[in-house]
Design a protein around this motif. Structure first.
Motif, PDB file in Angstrom:
ATOM      1  N   GLY A   1       5.795  -2.770  -8.182  1.00  0.00           N
ATOM      2  CA  GLY A   1       6.065  -3.569  -6.978  1.00  0.00           C
ATOM      3  C   GLY A   1       4.905  -3.538  -6.002  1.00  0.00           C
ATOM      4  O   GLY A   1       4.503  -4.566  -5.455  1.00  0.00           O
ATOM      5  N   GLY A   2       4.345  -2.351  -5.777  1.00  0.00           N
ATOM      6  CA  GLY A   2       3.206  -2.226  -4.874  1.00  0.00           C
ATOM      7  C   GLY A   2       1.988  -2.976  -5.365  1.00  0.00           C
ATOM      8  O   GLY A   2       1.299  -3.651  -4.595  1.00  0.00           O
ATOM      9  N   CYS A   3       1.722  -2.872  -6.663  1.00  0.00           N
ATOM     10  CA  CYS A   3       0.559  -3.572  -7.224  1.00  0.00           C
ATOM     11  C   CYS A   3       0.725  -5.089  -7.152  1.00  0.00           C
ATOM     12  O   CYS A   3      -0.228  -5.811  -6.875  1.00  0.00           O
ATOM     13  N   ILE A   4       1.938  -5.573  -7.389  1.00  0.00           N
ATOM     14  CA  ILE A   4       2.189  -7.018  -7.298  1.00  0.00           C
ATOM     15  C   ILE A   4       1.992  -7.500  -5.862  1.00  0.00           C
ATOM     16  O   ILE A   4       1.347  -8.525  -5.618  1.00  0.00           O
ATOM     17  N   ILE A   5       2.529  -6.751  -4.906  1.00  0.00           N
ATOM     18  CA  ILE A   5       2.379  -7.135  -3.492  1.00  0.00           C
ATOM     19  C   ILE A   5       0.905  -7.137  -3.090  1.00  0.00           C
ATOM     20  O   ILE A   5       0.427  -8.085  -2.455  1.00  0.00           O
ATOM     21  N   LEU A   6       0.167  -6.080  -3.458  1.00  0.00           N
ATOM     22  CA  LEU A   6      -1.251  -6.024  -3.099  1.00  0.00           C
ATOM     23  C   LEU A   6      -2.043  -7.130  -3.786  1.00  0.00           C
ATOM     24  O   LEU A   6      -2.938  -7.733  -3.185  1.00  0.00           O
TER      25      LEU A   6
ATOM     26  N   LEU B   1       0.829  -1.201   0.000  1.00  0.00           N
ATOM     27  CA  LEU B   1       0.000   0.000   0.000  1.00  0.00           C
ATOM     28  C   LEU B   1       0.867   1.256   0.000  1.00  0.00           C
ATOM     29  O   LEU B   1       0.608   2.205  -0.740  1.00  0.00           O
ATOM     30  N   ALA B   2       1.928   1.264   0.798  1.00  0.00           N
ATOM     31  CA  ALA B   2       2.824   2.418   0.856  1.00  0.00           C
ATOM     32  C   ALA B   2       3.537   2.633  -0.479  1.00  0.00           C
ATOM     33  O   ALA B   2       3.718   3.775  -0.920  1.00  0.00           O
ATOM     34  N   LEU B   3       3.938   1.553  -1.138  1.00  0.00           N
ATOM     35  CA  LEU B   3       4.578   1.687  -2.445  1.00  0.00           C
ATOM     36  C   LEU B   3       3.627   2.266  -3.482  1.00  0.00           C
ATOM     37  O   LEU B   3       4.009   3.132  -4.273  1.00  0.00           O
ATOM     38  N   CYS B   4       2.385   1.796  -3.487  1.00  0.00           N
ATOM     39  CA  CYS B   4       1.409   2.299  -4.455  1.00  0.00           C
ATOM     40  C   CYS B   4       1.083   3.772  -4.216  1.00  0.00           C
ATOM     41  O   CYS B   4       1.003   4.559  -5.153  1.00  0.00           O
TER      42      CYS B   4
END
Length: 79
Positions: free
Chosen positions: A35-40, A14-17
């Motif tokens: 990276g943020g979208c992949i993690i989420l 969430l912080a990356l996005c």
């Protein structure tokens, strides 16, 4: 402990996005957003702790801020 790790990873995504909105370098912006979208996506896929409400409200507020800024100060200088 497992719940804490899943929640931490979810908040990192969430912080990356959200942080991608404030990055000026195009390469780092793309890396952070991807990276943020992949993690989420992975967190939502495996039914970890969803932060959908927080992320949606935050994204709406950030976009409203930029729309207000463009409306009041003219077009943004993106270069």
């Amino acid at each position: 402990m497992e719940l804490l790790a899943a929640q931490s990873i979810n908040l990192l995504g969430l912080a990356l996005c959200i942080g991608a909105f404030f990055i000026n370098n195009v390469t780092w912006l793309r890396i952070a957003a991807l990276g943020g979208c992949i993690i989420l996506f992975l967190c939502y896929r495996f039914d970890a702790i969803p932060t959908g409400n927080i992320s949606n409200i935050t994204l709406v507020l950030i976009n409203a801020f930029y729309l207000f800024k463009v409306y009041t100060h003219g077009q943004l200088d993106l270069e």
